[in-house]
Design an enzyme around this catalytic site. Structure first.
Site, PDB file in Angstrom:
ATOM      1  N   LYS A  25       3.343  -9.682  -7.570  1.00  0.00           N
ATOM      2  CA  LYS A  25       2.437  -9.687  -8.593  1.00  0.00           C
ATOM      3  C   LYS A  25       3.041  -9.427 -10.142  1.00  0.00           C
ATOM      4  O   LYS A  25       2.321  -9.581 -11.024  1.00  0.00           O
ATOM      5  CB  LYS A  25       1.631  -8.478  -8.574  1.00  0.00           C
ATOM      6  CG  LYS A  25       1.867  -7.279  -8.064  1.00  0.00           C
ATOM      7  CD  LYS A  25       1.050  -6.483  -7.309  1.00  0.00           C
ATOM      8  CE  LYS A  25       1.675  -5.051  -6.435  1.00  0.00           C
ATOM      9  NZ  LYS A  25       1.025  -4.321  -5.705  1.00  0.00           N
ATOM     10  N   LYS A  54      10.802 -13.604  -3.512  1.00  0.00           N
ATOM     11  CA  LYS A  54       9.223 -13.214  -2.851  1.00  0.00           C
ATOM     12  C   LYS A  54       8.239 -13.271  -3.977  1.00  0.00           C
ATOM     13  O   LYS A  54       8.467 -13.237  -4.908  1.00  0.00           O
ATOM     14  CB  LYS A  54       9.176 -11.796  -2.164  1.00  0.00           C
ATOM     15  CG  LYS A  54       9.246 -10.688  -3.019  1.00  0.00           C
ATOM     16  CD  LYS A  54       8.723  -9.577  -2.368  1.00  0.00           C
ATOM     17  CE  LYS A  54       8.414  -8.439  -3.273  1.00  0.00           C
ATOM     18  NZ  LYS A  54       8.446  -7.007  -2.960  1.00  0.00           N
ATOM     19  N   LYS A 104      13.936  -2.128  -9.226  1.00  0.00           N
ATOM     20  CA  LYS A 104      12.967  -1.292  -9.951  1.00  0.00           C
ATOM     21  C   LYS A 104      13.566  -0.754 -11.483  1.00  0.00           C
ATOM     22  O   LYS A 104      13.242  -0.779 -12.489  1.00  0.00           O
ATOM     23  CB  LYS A 104      12.146  -0.554  -9.423  1.00  0.00           C
ATOM     24  CG  LYS A 104      10.957  -1.447  -8.550  1.00  0.00           C
ATOM     25  CD  LYS A 104       9.711  -0.264  -8.364  1.00  0.00           C
ATOM     26  CE  LYS A 104       8.747  -1.152  -7.753  1.00  0.00           C
ATOM     27  NZ  LYS A 104       7.611  -0.336  -7.406  1.00  0.00           N
TER      28      LYS A 104
HETATM   29  P1  TYM Z   1       3.535  -2.790  -1.889  1.00  0.00           P
HETATM   30  O1  TYM Z   1       2.236  -2.099  -2.636  1.00  0.00           O
HETATM   31  O2  TYM Z   1       4.570  -3.293  -2.825  1.00  0.00           O
HETATM   32  O3  TYM Z   1       3.113  -4.074  -1.039  1.00  0.00           O
HETATM   33  C1  TYM Z   1       1.912  -3.710   0.094  1.00  0.00           C
HETATM   34  C2  TYM Z   1       2.200  -4.683   1.490  1.00  0.00           C
HETATM   35  O4  TYM Z   1       2.422  -5.989   1.138  1.00  0.00           O
HETATM   36  C3  TYM Z   1       3.762  -6.509   1.657  1.00  0.00           C
HETATM   37  N1  TYM Z   1       4.251  -7.588   0.858  1.00  0.00           N
HETATM   38  C4  TYM Z   1       4.521  -8.694   1.288  1.00  0.00           C
HETATM   39  N2  TYM Z   1       4.479  -9.187   2.352  1.00  0.00           N
HETATM   40  C5  TYM Z   1       4.918 -10.691   2.542  1.00  0.00           C
HETATM   41  N3  TYM Z   1       5.206 -11.490   1.330  1.00  0.00           N
HETATM   42  C6  TYM Z   1       5.161 -10.710   0.183  1.00  0.00           C
HETATM   43  N4  TYM Z   1       5.563 -11.645  -0.904  1.00  0.00           N
HETATM   44  C7  TYM Z   1       4.900  -9.471   0.102  1.00  0.00           C
HETATM   45  N5  TYM Z   1       4.680  -8.817  -1.061  1.00  0.00           N
HETATM   46  C8  TYM Z   1       4.422  -7.373  -0.617  1.00  0.00           C
HETATM   47  C9  TYM Z   1       4.505  -5.274   1.371  1.00  0.00           C
HETATM   48  O5  TYM Z   1       5.772  -5.200   2.422  1.00  0.00           O
HETATM   49  C10 TYM Z   1       3.810  -4.158   2.038  1.00  0.00           C
HETATM   50  O6  TYM Z   1       3.560  -3.993   3.426  1.00  0.00           O
HETATM   51  N6  TYM Z   1       6.144   1.118  -0.462  1.00  0.00           N
HETATM   52  C11 TYM Z   1       5.043   0.412  -0.320  1.00  0.00           C
HETATM   53  C12 TYM Z   1       3.613   1.083  -0.034  1.00  0.00           C
HETATM   54  C13 TYM Z   1       3.643   2.184   0.969  1.00  0.00           C
HETATM   55  C14 TYM Z   1       3.665   2.132   2.395  1.00  0.00           C
HETATM   56  C15 TYM Z   1       3.797   3.530   2.746  1.00  0.00           C
HETATM   57  C16 TYM Z   1       3.623   1.225   3.206  1.00  0.00           C
HETATM   58  C17 TYM Z   1       3.794   3.492   0.432  1.00  0.00           C
HETATM   59  N7  TYM Z   1       3.869   4.444   1.670  1.00  0.00           N
HETATM   60  C18 TYM Z   1       3.822   3.797   4.024  1.00  0.00           C
HETATM   61  C19 TYM Z   1       3.672   1.615   4.625  1.00  0.00           C
HETATM   62  C20 TYM Z   1       3.589   2.955   4.945  1.00  0.00           C
HETATM   63  C21 TYM Z   1       4.830  -0.712  -1.065  1.00  0.00           C
HETATM   64  O7  TYM Z   1       5.377  -0.671  -2.268  1.00  0.00           O
HETATM   65  O8  TYM Z   1       4.246  -1.864  -0.632  1.00  0.00           O
END
Ligand code: TYM
Length: 342
Positions: free
Chosen positions: A208, A205, A123
């Site tokens: 979005k 990966k 990032k």
């Molecule tokens: P975020 O918002 O980027 O993504 C949400 C969830 O989607 C999963 N993910 C994927 N899984 C498989 N293939 C992909 N290409 C892919 N892209 C995204 C992510 O692994 C995630 O589970 N930091 C986290 C949000 C968060 C969180 C938490 C999660 C904040 N606090 C506490 C769990 C527990 C995030 O940015 O996810």
């Protein structure tokens, strides 16, 4: 009496926490890696699903859009069938304990640990003009999200593994210093689909923040889904074999199909091998469309029901706030913050 209490304890469901950032279009990666599993696990666990809006502030946001995206994500949680009477479905910023515990955990997190985080490095490269302190300490806030509720299990995709490891380390570090305070959480990372890849560059990966043709959005129309999958990058052969090294594109499509239908890679290979990539891609499109269409339909109904969303948002924030207080009081006392005696 004692036995009764033990029985009650044994019967208490384990707790699950997960969150998704409300930053625009959610992809099929988010769905397969996380959202879909939320629904699968909801009955087995005592669940909290958060719209982690404070995390989104680490990147500059348009305020109106952010507010809308939060409501859209809440609608999507509900559209996949999560039950706001049973689970806690709420906005992170509505429970101030996240920020409060986040600060305390900041004071237990080493700079070196944060510097090693690959998401921070990625990032920072992407937003070179805004490498803010929040972006840096993001993983401590994420640890606070999890530890605040004495979480046992955290369903996430593979890209969150490193952050989860930090949450575990912080829980252990704190427990070692002050005695048992936090449950040390375990990750729930699906065997298939933990890392859905870009349709155009399977080395990356699915994300979005990449160009539109590289991902499928959960809310993409069926014809768009089919078109994107037909154009997905594949090798020049025609065998349907799971081989991530030599056939990353086909393997990615197989993962998508397997995650949705539950069929093994071997079964998929046996069914489609020799039939040509076109037939296989259409089969993947059929499965994705069939999976997402009912969700899209429910989403359209829910997203326009502002009164319902408001009611879910308010009652669930209240319940989450009450739950968070238990851990907060304990942590405050342990670190030596004086109790307020009114
Ligand atoms: P975020 O918002 O980027 O993504 C949400 C969830 O989607 C999963 N993910 C994927 N899984 C498989 N293939 C992909 N290409 C892919 N892209 C995204 C992510 O692994 C995630 O589970 N930091 C986290 C949000 C968060 C969180 C938490 C999660 C904040 N606090 C506490 C769990 C527990 C995030 O940015 O996810």
């Amino acid at each position: 009496m004692e036995q009764n209490q033990q029985e009650i304890k044994a019967e208490r469901k384990k707790r699950l926490f997960s969150g998704i950032q409300p930053t625009g279009t959610l992809t099929l990666g988010n769905y397969i890696g996380a959202l879909r599993n939320f629904k699968i696990l909801e009955d087995e666990y005592d669940c909290l699903f958060s719209v982690v809006d404070m995390h989104a502030l680490t990147v500059r946001q348009n305020p109106t859009e952010l507010r809308q995206n939060c409501l859209k994500l809440l609608s999507l949680y509900l559209a996949v069938g999560l039950d706001p009477e049973k689970s806690l479905i709420y906005f992170q910023s509505h429970v101030s304990g996240h920020a409060e515990l986040g600060w305390i955990l900041d004071c237990f997190t080493y700079m070196g640990e944060l510097q090693r985080m690959t998401q921070f490095k990625d990032k920072s490269a992407k937003h070179a003009d805004n490498i803010n302190a929040g972006l840096f300490t993001y993983p401590s806030l994420m640890a606070a999200d999890i530890l605040l509720y004495q979480t046992d299990v955290v369903p996430v995709g593979e890209d969150q593994k490193q952050h989860l490891e930090l949450a575990r380390n912080l829980a252990q570090r704190f427990n070692n210093a002050y005695g048992d305070t936090f449950v040390v959480p375990e990750g729930y990372i699906p065997k298939v689909g933990a890392r859905i890849r870009s349709l155009q560059d399977p080395e990356r990966k699915m994300s979005k923040s990449d160009p539109e043709d590289t991902y499928i959005a959960i809310l993409d129309e069926p014809n768009v889904i089919r078109k994107k999958l037909r154009r997905a990058q594949t090798d020049s052969g025609n065998s349907i074999v799971y081989d991530t090294e030599n056939k990353p594109g086909i393997s990615n499509l197989m993962s998508i199909l397997s995650a949705i239908t539950g069929e093994s890679m071997d079964a998929i290979g046996a069914q489609y091998d020799g039939k040509g990539y076109g037939v296989f891609k259409d089969a993947v499109a059929d499965a994705v469309i069939a999976e997402l269409e009912p969700i899209q339909k429910r989403y359209k109904e829910i997203v326009s029901d502002k009164a319902y969303l408001n009611q879910v948002m308010t009652t669930n924030a209240e319940r989450a706030r009450a739950l968070s207080q238990k851990t907060l009081l304990k942590v405050r006392r342990k670190v030596g913050l004086a109790a307020l005696k009114l």
